[in-house]
Design a protein around this motif. Structure first.
Motif, PDB file in Angstrom:
ATOM      1  N   ASN A 152       1.225   0.432  -9.937  1.00  0.00           N
ATOM      2  CA  ASN A 152       2.202   0.093  -8.898  1.00  0.00           C
ATOM      3  C   ASN A 152       1.430  -0.336  -7.655  1.00  0.00           C
ATOM      4  OD1 ASN A 152       1.443   2.452  -7.436  1.00  0.00           O
ATOM      5  ND2 ASN A 152       2.993   3.668  -8.500  1.00  0.00           N
ATOM      6  N   ALA A 153       2.146  -0.787  -6.635  1.00  0.00           N
ATOM      7  CA  ALA A 153       1.501  -1.310  -5.430  1.00  0.00           C
ATOM      8  C   ALA A 153       0.659  -0.266  -4.725  1.00  0.00           C
ATOM      9  CB  ALA A 153       2.557  -1.882  -4.481  1.00  0.00           C
ATOM     10  N   THR A 154       1.128   0.959  -4.655  1.00  0.00           N
ATOM     11  CA  THR A 154       0.381   2.022  -3.970  1.00  0.00           C
ATOM     12  C   THR A 154      -0.956   2.274  -4.664  1.00  0.00           C
ATOM     13  OG1 THR A 154       2.424   3.054  -3.213  1.00  0.00           O
ATOM     14  CG2 THR A 154       0.452   4.445  -3.255  1.00  0.00           C
ATOM     15  N   ASN A 155      -0.940   2.404  -5.973  1.00  0.00           N
ATOM     16  CA  ASN A 155      -2.179   2.668  -6.696  1.00  0.00           C
ATOM     17  C   ASN A 155      -3.089   1.454  -6.739  1.00  0.00           C
ATOM     18  OD1 ASN A 155      -1.736   5.389  -7.175  1.00  0.00           O
ATOM     19  ND2 ASN A 155      -0.538   4.982  -9.007  1.00  0.00           N
ATOM     20  N   LEU A 156      -2.526   0.246  -6.763  1.00  0.00           N
ATOM     21  CA  LEU A 156      -3.373  -0.959  -6.678  1.00  0.00           C
ATOM     22  C   LEU A 156      -4.085  -1.018  -5.335  1.00  0.00           C
ATOM     23  CD1 LEU A 156      -1.252  -3.674  -8.471  1.00  0.00           C
ATOM     24  CD2 LEU A 156      -3.638  -3.108  -8.953  1.00  0.00           C
ATOM     25  N   ARG A 157      -3.375  -0.673  -4.253  1.00  0.00           N
ATOM     26  CA  ARG A 157      -4.025  -0.639  -2.927  1.00  0.00           C
ATOM     27  C   ARG A 157      -5.171   0.370  -2.924  1.00  0.00           C
ATOM     28  NH1 ARG A 157       1.094  -1.968  -1.028  1.00  0.00           N
ATOM     29  NH2 ARG A 157       1.855   0.157  -0.878  1.00  0.00           N
ATOM     30  N   GLU A 158      -4.948   1.543  -3.521  1.00  0.00           N
ATOM     31  CA  GLU A 158      -5.996   2.560  -3.572  1.00  0.00           C
ATOM     32  C   GLU A 158      -7.181   2.077  -4.405  1.00  0.00           C
ATOM     33  OE1 GLU A 158      -8.236   6.117  -3.162  1.00  0.00           O
ATOM     34  OE2 GLU A 158      -6.830   5.003  -1.912  1.00  0.00           O
ATOM     35  N   ALA A 159      -6.908   1.437  -5.537  1.00  0.00           N
ATOM     36  CA  ALA A 159      -7.995   0.913  -6.377  1.00  0.00           C
ATOM     37  C   ALA A 159      -8.793  -0.144  -5.622  1.00  0.00           C
ATOM     38  CB  ALA A 159      -7.424   0.335  -7.670  1.00  0.00           C
ATOM     39  N   HIS A 160      -8.114  -1.027  -4.924  1.00  0.00           N
ATOM     40  CA  HIS A 160      -8.813  -2.043  -4.132  1.00  0.00           C
ATOM     41  C   HIS A 160      -9.640  -1.389  -3.031  1.00  0.00           C
ATOM     42  CE1 HIS A 160      -7.235  -6.103  -5.410  1.00  0.00           C
ATOM     43  NE2 HIS A 160      -6.580  -5.263  -6.202  1.00  0.00           N
ATOM     44  N   ARG A 161      -9.077  -0.359  -2.387  1.00  0.00           N
ATOM     45  CA  ARG A 161      -9.829   0.354  -1.340  1.00  0.00           C
ATOM     46  C   ARG A 161     -11.108   0.944  -1.913  1.00  0.00           C
ATOM     47  NH1 ARG A 161     -11.305   4.901   0.339  1.00  0.00           N
ATOM     48  NH2 ARG A 161     -10.242   6.099  -1.258  1.00  0.00           N
ATOM     49  N   LEU A 162     -11.013   1.554  -3.086  1.00  0.00           N
ATOM     50  CA  LEU A 162     -12.197   2.149  -3.715  1.00  0.00           C
ATOM     51  C   LEU A 162     -13.261   1.096  -4.016  1.00  0.00           C
ATOM     52  CD1 LEU A 162     -10.479   4.640  -6.193  1.00  0.00           C
ATOM     53  CD2 LEU A 162     -11.890   5.251  -4.210  1.00  0.00           C
ATOM     54  N   VAL A 163     -12.850  -0.024  -4.583  1.00  0.00           N
ATOM     55  CA  VAL A 163     -13.808  -1.082  -4.920  1.00  0.00           C
ATOM     56  C   VAL A 163     -14.412  -1.674  -3.655  1.00  0.00           C
ATOM     57  CG1 VAL A 163     -14.061  -3.365  -5.976  1.00  0.00           C
ATOM     58  CG2 VAL A 163     -12.734  -1.592  -7.153  1.00  0.00           C
ATOM     59  N   GLU A 164     -13.582  -1.913  -2.642  1.00  0.00           N
ATOM     60  CA  GLU A 164     -14.078  -2.501  -1.394  1.00  0.00           C
ATOM     61  C   GLU A 164     -14.962  -1.557  -0.597  1.00  0.00           C
ATOM     62  OE1 GLU A 164     -10.214  -3.487   0.135  1.00  0.00           O
ATOM     63  OE2 GLU A 164     -10.504  -5.612  -0.314  1.00  0.00           O
ATOM     64  N   SER A 165     -14.920  -0.261  -0.879  1.00  0.00           N
ATOM     65  CA  SER A 165     -15.709   0.709  -0.114  1.00  0.00           C
ATOM     66  C   SER A 165     -17.206   0.511  -0.308  1.00  0.00           C
ATOM     67  CB  SER A 165     -15.335   2.136  -0.521  1.00  0.00           C
ATOM     68  OG  SER A 165     -15.871   2.448  -1.807  1.00  0.00           O
ATOM     69  N   GLY A 166     -17.582  -0.132  -1.393  1.00  0.00           N
ATOM     70  CA  GLY A 166     -19.010  -0.343  -1.662  1.00  0.00           C
ATOM     71  C   GLY A 166     -19.699   0.883  -2.240  1.00  0.00           C
ATOM     72  N   THR A 167     -18.949   1.945  -2.475  1.00  0.00           N
ATOM     73  CA  THR A 167     -19.543   3.170  -3.009  1.00  0.00           C
ATOM     74  C   THR A 167     -19.103   3.447  -4.447  1.00  0.00           C
ATOM     75  OG1 THR A 167     -17.742   4.536  -2.152  1.00  0.00           O
ATOM     76  CG2 THR A 167     -19.657   4.203  -0.707  1.00  0.00           C
ATOM     77  N   MET A 168     -18.258   2.593  -4.982  1.00  0.00           N
ATOM     78  CA  MET A 168     -17.713   2.798  -6.332  1.00  0.00           C
ATOM     79  C   MET A 168     -18.804   2.617  -7.374  1.00  0.00           C
ATOM     80  SD  MET A 168     -14.696   3.266  -7.714  1.00  0.00           S
ATOM     81  CE  MET A 168     -14.396   3.539  -9.428  1.00  0.00           C
ATOM     82  N   ILE A 169     -18.911   3.572  -8.260  1.00  0.00           N
ATOM     83  CA  ILE A 169     -19.814   3.484  -9.407  1.00  0.00           C
ATOM     84  C   ILE A 169     -18.932   3.444 -10.639  1.00  0.00           C
ATOM     85  CG2 ILE A 169     -21.595   4.657 -10.749  1.00  0.00           C
ATOM     86  CD1 ILE A 169     -22.564   5.880  -8.098  1.00  0.00           C
ATOM     87  N   GLY A 170     -19.143   2.470 -11.500  1.00  0.00           N
ATOM     88  CA  GLY A 170     -18.300   2.330 -12.679  1.00  0.00           C
ATOM     89  C   GLY A 170     -17.022   1.600 -12.325  1.00  0.00           C
ATOM     90  N   LYS A 171     -16.007   1.763 -13.168  1.00  0.00           N
ATOM     91  CA  LYS A 171     -14.762   1.023 -13.018  1.00  0.00           C
ATOM     92  C   LYS A 171     -13.591   1.943 -12.716  1.00  0.00           C
ATOM     93  CE  LYS A 171     -14.303  -2.925 -13.970  1.00  0.00           C
ATOM     94  NZ  LYS A 171     -14.355  -3.818 -15.073  1.00  0.00           N
ATOM     95  N   VAL A 172     -12.652   1.412 -11.928  1.00  0.00           N
ATOM     96  CA  VAL A 172     -11.387   2.085 -11.668  1.00  0.00           C
ATOM     97  C   VAL A 172     -10.321   1.371 -12.483  1.00  0.00           C
ATOM     98  CG1 VAL A 172     -10.934   0.734  -9.562  1.00  0.00           C
ATOM     99  CG2 VAL A 172      -9.748   2.905  -9.926  1.00  0.00           C
ATOM    100  N   VAL A 173      -9.521   2.160 -13.211  1.00  0.00           N
ATOM    101  CA  VAL A 173      -8.489   1.604 -14.091  1.00  0.00           C
ATOM    102  C   VAL A 173      -7.144   2.246 -13.758  1.00  0.00           C
ATOM    103  CG1 VAL A 173      -7.725   1.414 -16.503  1.00  0.00           C
ATOM    104  CG2 VAL A 173     -10.149   1.159 -15.944  1.00  0.00           C
ATOM    105  N   LEU A 174      -6.107   1.428 -13.795  1.00  0.00           N
ATOM    106  CA  LEU A 174      -4.730   1.903 -13.634  1.00  0.00           C
ATOM    107  C   LEU A 174      -4.056   1.824 -14.989  1.00  0.00           C
ATOM    108  CD1 LEU A 174      -5.615   0.291 -10.908  1.00  0.00           C
ATOM    109  CD2 LEU A 174      -3.305   0.847 -10.253  1.00  0.00           C
ATOM    110  N   GLU A 175      -3.240   2.838 -15.296  1.00  0.00           N
ATOM    111  CA  GLU A 175      -2.598   2.872 -16.609  1.00  0.00           C
ATOM    112  C   GLU A 175      -1.141   3.263 -16.498  1.00  0.00           C
ATOM    113  OE1 GLU A 175      -3.368   4.635 -21.059  1.00  0.00           O
ATOM    114  OE2 GLU A 175      -3.991   5.865 -19.372  1.00  0.00           O
ATOM    115  N   GLY A 176      -0.306   2.582 -17.302  1.00  0.00           N
ATOM    116  CA  GLY A 176       1.098   2.940 -17.419  1.00  0.00           C
ATOM    117  C   GLY A 176       1.970   2.309 -16.359  1.00  0.00           C
ATOM    118  N   TRP A 177       3.251   2.220 -16.660  1.00  0.00           N
ATOM    119  CA  TRP A 177       4.211   1.591 -15.760  1.00  0.00           C
ATOM    120  C   TRP A 177       5.270   2.567 -15.274  1.00  0.00           C
ATOM    121  CZ3 TRP A 177       3.046  -3.037 -13.896  1.00  0.00           C
ATOM    122  CH2 TRP A 177       2.083  -3.776 -14.581  1.00  0.00           C
ATOM    123  N   GLY A 178       5.125   3.853 -15.592  1.00  0.00           N
ATOM    124  CA  GLY A 178       6.126   4.855 -15.216  1.00  0.00           C
ATOM    125  C   GLY A 178       6.259   4.983 -13.789  1.00  0.00           C
TER     126      GLY A 178
END
Length: 185
Positions: free
Chosen positions: A159-185
């Motif tokens: 959803n939009a809230t979790n996509l924003r959080e995932a983008h924040r994590l990636v943009e932080s420059g500290t992310m190691i590995g991958k962030v994945v979102l799952e499910g549409w509930g």
């Protein structure tokens, strides 16, 4: 479900019911403000795993019910949607030993030449099938225990809230590995 032609390559298209997506640096760059605003909104996202729900008339590699993973095509709407039309030649069989979440972390990072994944699909190059072959080989190596997923963080649902959080994590420059979102509930 009958597919209506949607442009070049749509006869080889499969509709994937998207189960999980990952967020990559390319996602954050695509979303970032640009000098000129785009005229129409677009769906972002590149990596996904899911289940084939329908196939075009020329599809030979997959059938409805097959589990798949792939990196999308710059010329089509992205993976951040529940159903996506994707050319079978850039789709691989999802590793049977991985969950949808684990598999969604892989398509872009699984290739040493990931930039060609986009170029082949964008220009409908004859060697587009090589992307399918690469992802299938990666699936075999994962199922044999030779390779592992790069997943480190899971968020859900998509959803939009979790996509924003995932983008924040990636943009932080500290992310190691991958962030994945799952499910549409």
């Amino acid at each position: 479900m009958q597919l209506t032609p949607l442009g070049p390559g749509s006869a080889k298209g499969s509709v994937a019911s998207v189960k999980a997506i990952s967020v990559n640096p390319v996602d954050t760059k695509s979303r970032a403000p640009k000098d000129k605003a785009e005229k129409t909104p677009r769906v972002l996202g590149w990596d996904a795993s899911g289940v084939v729900s329908a196939v075009g008339p020329d599809v030979t590699l997959f059938k409805p019910g097959d589990t798949v993973y792939y990196a999308g095509d710059l010329t089509r709407p992205g993976t951040n949607q529940q159903f996506q039309l994707v050319d079978e030649r850039i789709v691989g069989r999802k590793p049977t030993s991985l969950s949808d979440t684990e598999a969604a972390a892989l398509p872009l990072t699984a290739s040493l030449h990931w930039e060609f994944m986009f170029t082949r699909a964008m220009y409908h190059a004859p060697e587009m099938i090589e992307q399918h072959q690469l992802l299938t080989r990666v699936a075999d190596l994962i199922d044999a225990g030779t390779l592992r997923t790069t997943l480190t963080t899971t968020l859900g649902p998509i959803n939009a809230t979790n996509l924003r959080e995932a983008h924040r994590l990636v943009e932080s420059g500290t992310m190691i590995g991958k962030v994945v979102l799952e499910g549409w509930g």
